[in-house]
Design a protein around this motif. Structure first.
Motif, PDB file in Angstrom:
ATOM      1  N   THR A  40       1.577  -1.146   4.841  1.00  0.00           N
ATOM      2  CA  THR A  40       0.135  -0.929   4.670  1.00  0.00           C
ATOM      3  C   THR A  40      -0.561  -0.906   6.014  1.00  0.00           C
ATOM      4  OG1 THR A  40       0.214  -2.091   2.566  1.00  0.00           O
ATOM      5  CG2 THR A  40      -1.952  -1.767   3.552  1.00  0.00           C
ATOM      6  N   THR A  49     -13.977   4.038   1.045  1.00  0.00           N
ATOM      7  CA  THR A  49     -12.795   4.175   0.205  1.00  0.00           C
ATOM      8  C   THR A  49     -11.579   3.558   0.873  1.00  0.00           C
ATOM      9  OG1 THR A  49     -13.665   6.229  -0.734  1.00  0.00           O
ATOM     10  CG2 THR A  49     -11.320   5.811  -1.003  1.00  0.00           C
ATOM     11  N   ALA A  50     -11.433   3.826   2.162  1.00  0.00           N
ATOM     12  CA  ALA A  50     -10.304   3.263   2.905  1.00  0.00           C
ATOM     13  C   ALA A  50     -10.416   1.753   2.974  1.00  0.00           C
ATOM     14  CB  ALA A  50     -10.256   3.865   4.311  1.00  0.00           C
ATOM     15  N   ASN A  51     -11.626   1.231   3.193  1.00  0.00           N
ATOM     16  CA  ASN A  51     -11.829  -0.214   3.248  1.00  0.00           C
ATOM     17  C   ASN A  51     -11.504  -0.864   1.910  1.00  0.00           C
ATOM     18  OD1 ASN A  51     -12.599  -0.391   5.937  1.00  0.00           O
ATOM     19  ND2 ASN A  51     -14.751  -0.015   5.485  1.00  0.00           N
ATOM     20  N   ALA A  52     -11.875  -0.196   0.826  1.00  0.00           N
ATOM     21  CA  ALA A  52     -11.561  -0.722  -0.502  1.00  0.00           C
ATOM     22  C   ALA A  52     -10.048  -0.793  -0.703  1.00  0.00           C
ATOM     23  CB  ALA A  52     -12.198   0.148  -1.583  1.00  0.00           C
ATOM     24  N   HIS A  53      -9.344   0.186  -0.174  1.00  0.00           N
ATOM     25  CA  HIS A  53      -7.883   0.203  -0.275  1.00  0.00           C
ATOM     26  C   HIS A  53      -7.296  -0.968   0.522  1.00  0.00           C
ATOM     27  CE1 HIS A  53      -3.774   1.662  -0.450  1.00  0.00           C
ATOM     28  NE2 HIS A  53      -3.715   1.612   0.866  1.00  0.00           N
ATOM     29  N   ILE A  54      -7.836  -1.209   1.700  1.00  0.00           N
ATOM     30  CA  ILE A  54      -7.357  -2.314   2.538  1.00  0.00           C
ATOM     31  C   ILE A  54      -7.596  -3.650   1.843  1.00  0.00           C
ATOM     32  CG2 ILE A  54      -7.747  -3.557   4.704  1.00  0.00           C
ATOM     33  CD1 ILE A  54      -8.405  -0.837   5.986  1.00  0.00           C
ATOM     34  N   GLU A  55      -8.794  -3.802   1.272  1.00  0.00           N
ATOM     35  CA  GLU A  55      -9.105  -5.045   0.563  1.00  0.00           C
ATOM     36  C   GLU A  55      -8.165  -5.244  -0.620  1.00  0.00           C
ATOM     37  OE1 GLU A  55     -13.222  -4.921  -0.460  1.00  0.00           O
ATOM     38  OE2 GLU A  55     -13.853  -4.498   1.601  1.00  0.00           O
ATOM     39  N   SER A  56      -7.867  -4.169  -1.319  1.00  0.00           N
ATOM     40  CA  SER A  56      -6.953  -4.259  -2.458  1.00  0.00           C
ATOM     41  C   SER A  56      -5.566  -4.701  -2.002  1.00  0.00           C
ATOM     42  CB  SER A  56      -6.868  -2.903  -3.170  1.00  0.00           C
ATOM     43  OG  SER A  56      -5.909  -2.927  -4.204  1.00  0.00           O
ATOM     44  N   GLN A  57      -5.102  -4.164  -0.887  1.00  0.00           N
ATOM     45  CA  GLN A  57      -3.793  -4.535  -0.365  1.00  0.00           C
ATOM     46  C   GLN A  57      -3.771  -5.992   0.085  1.00  0.00           C
ATOM     47  OE1 GLN A  57      -0.956  -2.787  -0.429  1.00  0.00           O
ATOM     48  NE2 GLN A  57      -2.058  -1.221  -1.576  1.00  0.00           N
TER      49      GLN A  57
END
Length: 211
Positions: A40, A49-57
């Motif tokens: 990741t 959107t990218a930040n949301a993906h990072i937070e999810s990871q």
């Protein structure tokens, strides 16, 4: 007539096999977490959107870490539970090399929990706090009432950013788990008195964020 050789497994050998299985299971979970971290990209981005993906990871990583640390077998305590039982009530801060007590600079943390935090979070620049949340009680007259939950920092590395994620896991403590000085050292009381074997339920809250 062919004779049959019957192999018996003693209790000690059986216990060793279970211990080996537990070690292998914990090792596999750590490898999976490491793979997730390495796979990741956790670099700061401007895209929501990218930040949301990072937070999810990061949320998944935090969940996997607590699950791994709370794994136990054969009636033994998990590493996470032992960490709570052995806590002396002090708050620890990362000083660049170790988690050092904020009150006593000579005290520092070590053990499996610290090893995993360093391996998964510190080495990848992920800031983190750990809080122990628990129930308190107050006595008034002939009855006892439960107060709101209290929080104590176990590890504190600053105020989380706006994109921080929080994961938690509940750990049950029995009266047989703690000594008579545990409440004095940590402030965590026996919420059930002598009615049952329950001592308290600790909600371990892990907060993760990018610096």
């Amino acid at each position: 007539m062919r004779s049959l050789n019957i192999v018996t497994i003693t209790d000690e050998e059986g216990a060793q096999m279970h211990t080996l299985e537990a070690i292998m299971a914990a090792t596999i979970m750590v490898v999976i977490i490491l793979f997730a971290v390495q796979a990741t990209s956790l670099t700061p981005l401007t895209s929501s959107t990218a930040n949301a993906h990072i937070e999810s990871q990061m949320y998944i990583i935090g969940q996997d870490m607590l699950t791994s640390l709370d794994h136990s077998s054969n009636g033994q305590n998990s590493d996470l539970k032992d960490e709570i039982i052995n806590w002396n009530g002090e708050m620890y801060v990362w000083n660049g090399t170790n988690y050092q007590s904020d009150d006593n600079k000579n005290n520092s943390l070590d053990g499996p929990v610290v090893d995993l935090l360093k391996l998964i979070l510190v080495d990848y620049g992920i800031a983190h706090n750990i809080e122990f949340t628990y129930s308190s009680i107050s006595e008034s007259g002939n009855y006892t009432k439960y107060n709101e939950k209290l929080e104590n920092y176990y590890i504190y590395n600053g105020d989380p950013s706006d994109n921080a994620v929080i994961v938690s896991r509940k750990v049950l403590l029995s009266e047989s788990d703690v000594g008579s000085s545990y409440k004095t050292a940590t402030g965590i009381p026996d919420v059930d008195g002598s009615t049952t074997a329950l001592y308290n339920i600790i909600d371990v809250k892990l907060t993760l964020w990018r610096m």
